[in-house]
Design an enzyme around this catalytic site. Structure first.
Site, PDB file in Angstrom:
ATOM      1  N   ASP A   1       7.216  59.014   1.548  1.00 52.97           N
ATOM      2  CA  ASP A   1       6.970  59.617   2.642  1.00 52.97           C
ATOM      3  C   ASP A   1       5.430  60.169   2.757  1.00 52.97           C
ATOM      4  O   ASP A   1       5.029  60.681   1.522  1.00 52.97           O
ATOM      5  CB  ASP A   1       7.840  60.598   3.120  1.00 52.97           C
ATOM      6  CG  ASP A   1       7.911  60.510   4.745  1.00 52.97           C
ATOM      7  OD1 ASP A   1       6.925  60.301   5.428  1.00 52.97           O
ATOM      8  OD2 ASP A   1       8.803  60.968   5.408  1.00 52.97           O
TER       9      ASP A   1
HETATM   10  C1  BGC Z   1       7.512  60.851   8.563  1.00 53.88           C
HETATM   11  C2  BGC Z   1       7.476  59.269   8.508  1.00 53.88           C
HETATM   12  C3  BGC Z   1       6.346  58.730   8.973  1.00 53.88           C
HETATM   13  C4  BGC Z   1       5.196  59.284   8.273  1.00 53.88           C
HETATM   14  C5  BGC Z   1       3.794  58.546   8.601  1.00 53.88           C
HETATM   15  C6  BGC Z   1       6.013  61.362   7.952  1.00 53.88           C
HETATM   16  O1  BGC Z   1       5.972  62.657   8.194  1.00 53.88           O
HETATM   17  O2  BGC Z   1       8.446  61.526   8.099  1.00 53.88           O
HETATM   18  O3  BGC Z   1       8.617  58.889   9.139  1.00 53.88           O
HETATM   19  O4  BGC Z   1       6.475  57.282   8.716  1.00 53.88           O
HETATM   20  O5  BGC Z   1       4.867  60.682   8.493  1.00 53.88           O
HETATM   21  O6  BGC Z   1       3.426  58.864   9.915  1.00 53.88           O
END
Ligand code: BGC
Length: 829
Positions: free
Chosen positions: A229
């Protein structure tokens, strides 16, 4: 390994650099080898491709794309075919917008209704969540795009999401928090997966060998890439060892240097590194060496978004058959949401829609007579007497009031959990006032997660739209006017009070550990087993017609039954199959969803419905034998229209697989009764199989503590900064729109600064900052200054090394793939 002879041509520096992102969305290209970068984008209910400057919270606008209803909405359709259609549309748009990896769907379990991201997730039930996620994935991957289901795993809390540890027993992990992912991987054939921010039992998900290696890769045979993530990586050396591939978004060369060092000192083996590179190379080759579609049909996808919403909207109440409205009904349309719809949630999933419908506009196209429109209340929660008067004036003379209300933007968002389940009081006050002048109220709710509904009796009908996507207004009116017969059913329970929820005493955790004491009793598994009265049960939803269930036949393969549409409307029914075992030796919920089917039946007709048993129907995770087992017994097979409305029942005798049982009922009586709101330390430890880890913060802050923990800081400057940040966060909350940047910074650990700044900040500098925060000001500042110069020097050196490595054939990867294609095909045969 597929690419071993190509990987031999790569230097260790190239391999290490390849495993982390270059910018906010793209992976690192290696021009010497002709390796292009691949592009990732959110999101789960529409593409968020940022054409200009990238930020991962959706602050800069993205290219227009269709905003479909969110996962929490579509899950109410229980329709895998629809999920696949939406997935295909997402895949097509991703291809057309130049996106290679689509960061979704999200399928974390709705452990508590308070989780701020529930609107992005499918269900409190892993079977439903998994089946829906798999359908999206199949659709997305029917184009040259990888789906990336997220967040793996046990990421059901937003508060301090990057700095928390989910403490969960193995059985609950398997049965509740992993089963959905298992289905997504095995049945959806996901080619990528996103590891979550949190630790699972003390080990970061991205470094967790148990999760990534033993379960994901070895047991489920996942052969794709694991992506962290955004900013979630802790040590990518540990990540690679555990089977992770790509660290996102932009750690500069800091992580790459750590990998090179680990290879040099032997703590990471060349085989481990090469394996990780091999997976990622395969993704790059598969995704980038193909022709991609260039455009998509906006109108067609808008129509699909409308269809998705109509299939997913849930009719909760319909007294005196007030719905559907008769032609020509005099309607007063009231509520801010009728003018400015709330059709998606906030955070990284936010889509810039190709168009947005409003009730105010589209109602003109329906056969009702609009006698007045008023916003009625302020979205920000304050009382507005003039608006209220306007609303009451038009309500008086109407045949029916359509009252649009629900949760506002600040109530549910990525990065924060709610602290109650209520709808803003000013909206309820208005509802009650309207009721005193005219009782013919059709409540239309917009909210992506469960809410308390003490005002339930104020509405004669309630239509729950969840977050309907860009075509929600016509979908709602299609149902209100009877053009479409509602068929959605709740993917989650609506408890009467927040206090009734199983994790009430645990969620969200305030310190590092989040203890999953309620175990397997999540959602209806708890309410049903413990006989807790609810407002609306899991699987509930009304129709304009009535269905009769008959002729249940149960055999070893599964069940068949007959469903008859007894009413005057054509319509669809979602048949649900629950399984239970009375007096089980291994404690279990009274009922668990093990199959479902949505069938469309014309008025007066009947259909035979079959639901097959599968490997999940009778299994439970045995913590002693450490495998899935089946307890011998006569199982209840219960078929109904929701978990509390079982209409047909039979039993079947099933052979057991072991005589080794994991628990002693007298030692964990609360789990045997399902009374899990107040589990003692002793009982939790018995189920957990170890001592509860100490999650209390003690001593000095470290790089893995969250910025918001600076209230513990020894440095008064750091405490001052903490106060400023808290004040800014509170101010943004008061404004009614979450400031995602502040929320993100507030909850992120110090180390994330080195993971998201394209090499501007190194881990050494982070350690300097932490030292200063801990009161060692001069030592810390010295480290930051030294770290800054050392980082710039090392970054330049690394870049030079990449650039100066002797050139090999131009387009090397392309040439190599052409030459080796035959070999792979042979191997695959
Ligand atoms: C979120 C993800 C997301 C990523 C990119 C993160 O903070 O938890 O779900 O895909 O950011 O935006």
């Amino acid at each position: 390994m597929k690419y071993s002879t190509f990987i031999e041509k790569m230097t260790t520096e190239e391999k290490a650099a390849f495993l982390s992102g270059k910018g906010e969305w793209d992976t690192r290209d290696l021009p010497r080898l002709g390796i292009p970068s691949i592009f990732c984008s959110d999101g789960p209910h529409g593409i968020r491709k940022q054409a200009g400057a990238g930020d991962h919270l959706g602050l800069n606008e993205s290219l227009p794309a269709t905003c479909f209803p969110t996962a929490a909405t579509v899950a109410n359709s229980w329709d895998e075919k629809l999920g696949e259609d939406i997935g295909q549309a997402l895949g097509e748009e991703a291809e057309a917008l130049g996106v290679d990896i689509l960061l979704g769907p999200g399928l974390n379990i709705k452990r508590s209704p308070l989780c701020g991201r529930n609107f992005e997730y499918f269900s409190e039930d892993p079977y439903l969540a998994g089946k829906m996620a798999a359908s999206y994935i199949r659709g997305i991957q029917s184009y040259n795009v990888y789906a990336c289901p997220k967040h793996f795993a046990v990421n059901s809390q937003e508060q301090r999401r990057m700095a928390m540890n989910s403490v969960v027993d193995e059985r609950t992990l398997r049965e509740i928090y992993l089963t959905g992912f298992e289905i997504a991987v095995k049945e959806g054939h996901a080619k990528a997966i996103m590891s979550s921010y949190n630790e699972v039992n003390g080990v970061y998900a991205n470094e967790n060998k148990h999760l990534l290696k033993e379960i994901l890769r070895d047991e489920w045979k996942f052969d794709g890439i694991v992506v962290t993530d955004w900013g979630g990586s802790n040590s990518h050396v540990e990540g690679v060892k555990a089977g992770s591939n790509l660290e996102m978004p932009a750690p500069g060369f800091d992580s790459a240097r750590e990998i090179v060092e680990a290879i040099e000192n032997g703590s990471l083996s060349v085989e481990e590194l090469d394996k990780s590179v091999d997976d990622l190379l395969d993704a790059v080759v598969t995704l980038r060496m193909v022709e991609k579609k260039k455009e998509f049909d906006k109108n067609k996808h808008h129509d699909l978004a409308r269809k998705a919403a109509t299939e997913s909207i849930v009719l909760l109440k319909n007294e005196d058959k007030i719905l559907p409205l008769k032609a020509g009904t005099k309607v007063a349309l009231i509520g801010d949401f009728a003018v400015e719809p709330r059709y998606q949630g906030a955070g990284s999933s936010i889509v810039n829609p190709t168009k947005v419908e409003t009730m105010e506009e589209v109602i003109k196209g329906y056969n009702v007579s609009l006698c007045g429109l008023s916003r009625g209340y302020l979205r920000t929660g304050e009382e507005d007497k003039a608006l209220k008067k306007e609303a009451l004036d038009i309500a008086k003379d109407a045949d029916v009031i359509i009252y649009c209300f629900g949760l506002d933007e600040i109530s549910e968002s990525e990065g924060l959990d709610r602290n109650h389940m209520k709808i803003p009081q000013n909206q309820i006050d208005l509802l009650q006032s309207i009721m005193s002048v005219n009782k013919k109220i059709v409540g239309v709710i917009s909210a992506g997660s469960a809410i308390e509904m003490p005002w339930n009796n104020c509405c004669q009908a309630i239509l729950h739209g969840y977050l309907t996507g860009q075509a929600g207004a016509s979908a709602l009116l299609d149902i209100i006017t009877g053009k479409v017969n509602p068929s959605g059913k709740l993917n989650e329970t609506y408890p009467i009070l927040h206090e009734d929820t199983p994790a009430f005493n645990q969620f969200p955790s305030a310190e590092r550990n989040s203890e999953f004491r309620e175990g397997i009793y999540v959602g209806y598994r708890y309410y049903d087993t413990s006989n807790v009265k609810v407002q609306y049960p899991f699987g509930f939803g009304l129709s304009y017609t009535e269905f009769k269930y008959s002729n249940l036949v149960v055999n070893k393969e599964g069940i068949t039954l007959t469903i008859t549409n007894k009413g005057a409307f054509d319509g669809a029914e979602i048949v649900q199959m629950y399984v239970g075992l009375d007096n089980a030796i291994v404690f279990r919920p009274k009922k668990e969803l093990k199959g479902f089917k949505k069938v469309f039946i014309k008025a007066g007709e009947s259909k035979t419905v079959s639901i097959a048993f599968d490997d999940k129907t009778f299994r439970y995770w045995n913590v002693v034998t450490n495998k899935w087992e089946v307890e011998k017994g006569r199982y209840n097979i219960m078929v109904g229209s929701n978990v509390n409305n079982i209409l047909l029942k039979d039993t079947i005798e099933i052979e057991g697989t072991t005589n080794v049982y994991p628990y002693k009922s007298e030692l964990i009586p609360s789990y045997y009764k399902g009374n899990v709101q107040k589990i003692s330390d002793e009982e939790f430890e018995r189920v957990l199989g170890t001592k509860i880890p100490d999650g209390k913060w003690s001593g000095e802050l470290n790089r893995n503590d969250a910025i918001c923990q600076m209230y513990y800081a020894k440095s008064s400057l750091a405490r001052f900064l903490y106060k400023r940040l808290t004040a800014m966060k509170e101010k943004s909350e008061e404004k009614g729109k979450p400031d995602l940047n502040i929320l993100f910074i507030y909850n992120m650990p110090f180390r994330a600064m080195a993971k998201m700044t394209r090499g501007a900040v190194s881990m050494e500098m982070v350690d300097g900052m932490v030292s200063a925060v801990n009161g060692h000001f001069f030592k810390g500042v010295g480290k930051i200054i030294f770290g800054f110069f050392s980082n710039s020097y090392k970054n330049k050196k690394y870049t030079k090394k990449l650039e100066s490595t002797g050139s090999i054939e131009k387009q090397a990867i392309k040439v190599w793939v052409e030459e080796n294609k035959g070999e792979w095909n042979k191997k695959m045969d």
